[in-house]
Design an enzyme around this catalytic site. Sequence first.
Site, PDB file in Angstrom:
ATOM      1  N   HIS A 185       0.856  -1.192   0.000  1.00  0.00           N
ATOM      2  CA  HIS A 185       0.000   0.000   0.000  1.00  0.00           C
ATOM      3  C   HIS A 185       0.890   1.240   0.000  1.00  0.00           C
ATOM      4  CE1 HIS A 185      -4.203  -1.546   1.119  1.00  0.00           C
ATOM      5  NE2 HIS A 185      -3.504  -2.560   0.675  1.00  0.00           N
ATOM      6  N   TYR A 220      -9.378   5.882   6.662  1.00  0.00           N
ATOM      7  CA  TYR A 220      -9.563   6.241   8.071  1.00  0.00           C
ATOM      8  C   TYR A 220     -10.537   7.413   8.054  1.00  0.00           C
ATOM      9  CZ  TYR A 220      -5.432   3.492   9.493  1.00  0.00           C
ATOM     10  OH  TYR A 220      -4.530   2.477   9.756  1.00  0.00           O
ATOM     11  N   PRO A 274      -5.255   0.581  18.183  1.00  0.00           N
ATOM     12  CA  PRO A 274      -4.934   0.066  16.848  1.00  0.00           C
ATOM     13  C   PRO A 274      -4.948   1.109  15.728  1.00  0.00           C
ATOM     14  CG  PRO A 274      -7.174  -0.527  17.456  1.00  0.00           C
ATOM     15  CD  PRO A 274      -6.573   0.134  18.657  1.00  0.00           C
ATOM     16  N   LYS A 301       0.381   0.212  14.832  1.00  0.00           N
ATOM     17  CA  LYS A 301       1.755   0.115  15.326  1.00  0.00           C
ATOM     18  C   LYS A 301       2.051  -1.140  16.146  1.00  0.00           C
ATOM     19  CE  LYS A 301       3.927   3.435  13.622  1.00  0.00           C
ATOM     20  NZ  LYS A 301       3.639   2.727  12.367  1.00  0.00           N
ATOM     21  N   TYR A 322       3.619   6.418  10.097  1.00  0.00           N
ATOM     22  CA  TYR A 322       2.822   5.265   9.665  1.00  0.00           C
ATOM     23  C   TYR A 322       3.695   4.214   8.977  1.00  0.00           C
ATOM     24  CZ  TYR A 322      -1.507   2.896   8.262  1.00  0.00           C
ATOM     25  OH  TYR A 322      -2.533   2.003   8.120  1.00  0.00           O
TER      26      TYR A 322
HETATM   27  C1  PHB Z   1      -6.612  -4.150   9.822  1.00  0.00           C
HETATM   28  O1  PHB Z   1      -6.649  -4.313   8.592  1.00  0.00           O
HETATM   29  O2  PHB Z   1      -7.039  -5.018  10.599  1.00  0.00           O
HETATM   30  C2  PHB Z   1      -6.117  -2.863  10.384  1.00  0.00           C
HETATM   31  C3  PHB Z   1      -5.485  -1.969   9.540  1.00  0.00           C
HETATM   32  C4  PHB Z   1      -5.038  -0.763  10.036  1.00  0.00           C
HETATM   33  C5  PHB Z   1      -5.227  -0.438  11.377  1.00  0.00           C
HETATM   34  C6  PHB Z   1      -5.837  -1.341  12.234  1.00  0.00           C
HETATM   35  C7  PHB Z   1      -6.293  -2.562  11.736  1.00  0.00           C
HETATM   36  O3  PHB Z   1      -4.819   0.769  11.840  1.00  0.00           O
END
Ligand code: PHB
Length: 396
Positions: free
Chosen positions: A76, A205, A294, A298, A386
Site C-alpha cells: 500500500h 480512516y 490500533p 503500530k 505510519y
Molecule cells: C486491519 O486491517 O485489521 C487494520 C489496519 C489498520 C489499522 C488497524 C487494523 O490501523
Amino acid sequence: MTETVRTRVAIVGAGPAGLLLSHLLAAAGIESVVIDQRTRDEIESTIRAGILEHGTVDVLTSSGASDRVLTVGHRHDGIELRFEGQGHRIDFPSLTGRNVWLYPQHEVLKDLIAARLAGGQDLRFGVTALRVEGANTDRPRVFAEDAEGKAFEIDAEFVVGADGSRSVARAAVTGSSTGGYFREYPFAWFGILCEAPPSSEELIYSNSAEGFALISQRSATVQRMYFQCDPEADPEALSEEEIWEQLQIRVPGTTLQQGPIFQRDVLRFRSFVAHELRAGRVALVGDAAHTVPPTGAKGMNLAVADVLLLERALRALLLENDERLIDGYAETALQRIWKAQHFSWWMTSMLHVAPDASDFDRLRQVGELRSVVESEAGRTYLAEAYTGWPLASAGH
Ligand code: PHB
C-alpha cells in the site's frame, strides 16, 4: 522431581515478538526455548491487525522468516483520511520514499511457526508460564506447566517476556503484573470480516460526526472493517443490516460494497507502557511491555522494533559477555515506544468522537485534520510515523 529444561534464552510467548526473537537468535547461533499457553491452531487463527511497516517487511524477508508477505500480502502506497465527506490521500512514497504492506498478523505467525519448526526450534504449545524468578541472578528461571498439568522449569541465561498484554513475566520486571503508565479510551472498535469485493483500494480512516470508521481489506473477496462503538457493546446485538448502516453513516461519500458478515468482534483498547522493561536478566518485548490503540497500526511493528534491539543486546551479552547494550535496552526501546504511543494516541484522538465531545471539540478536530492534509509537513509527519521510523539493523 520437577523436570528442568536448560537453554540459553527462555522466551515466554509465541506471538510475533517471541517467534521472531527465537528466529534471529538461532541465526546468531543462540539456542532458545519458546513456550506459549495457546495451541498452535489458536495462535494461527486469531484475527489481528494487518499493516506491516516497511522495516518490518525488510526484517521478515531478509531473515528468511517470510517471503509470502511479498506474494500474498499487498503493498500500500498510501491511506486516505476522510472527514466532512471528503477523502484526502496521504501518498507515502512521495513523502517518505517508503510504503507499508497489508498482511494479516496471523499469516506472519504461520510463516514464523513454520520457519521455526523447520529450523528445529524447541517450541512448545499449550504450556502455561506460572512465574519467572531469579532476574538478578545468572540463571533466571521460568516455572511452567505443560498441557497435561505437569510442572517443569526452564533454567536459562536470560528470560524474555513476550507474553502479551496479560504478561506473567512482567511481574519479575516491574514488581507487579500491572505496573505501568495507562490511558483508557471511552470507545472501542466493532470489527467485522465480510465476503465482499473491496470498497476501496487503500485503507480509509474516516472521521464523521457519528464517529470513526476504518475500511480495510484482506483479499479480493474478503474485507475487514471497523466502526467506533461503546466499549460495552455486545457484538451479537446488531443485525447485519444494522452493522452496514452503522458503517455506512461513518464513511459519507463512499458507497460500501456489502456482503455476508462471517466474523464480528468488539476490540477494547488502551495505551500502556510498563514502568520497567528490564530487571537484571529478564526483559519484556511487544505487548508485554506496551500496548497501543490500533488506529496507528503500530502494535506488531513496535514488537518487531523491540526484538531487533533486544536480539542485538543478547548477542553482545551471551556471545561476547558485553553488557553495554542490554544495560541500554530499556532506554533505547522507550524512545521509539513513546513516539509510537504518541502517534497512536494522536491518530485515535484526531479521528474518533468522544461521547462527551462538544461542538467546539468537533470543529477543532476538523481544523486539526485540515492542518494535516493541507500541509506537506503535516502529511509527512503522518507518513513517516505510519510507514515506520528507521529500525536498528537486524545484524545478519
Ligand atoms: C486491519 O486491517 O485489521 C487494520 C489496519 C489498520 C489499522 C488497524 C487494523 O490501523
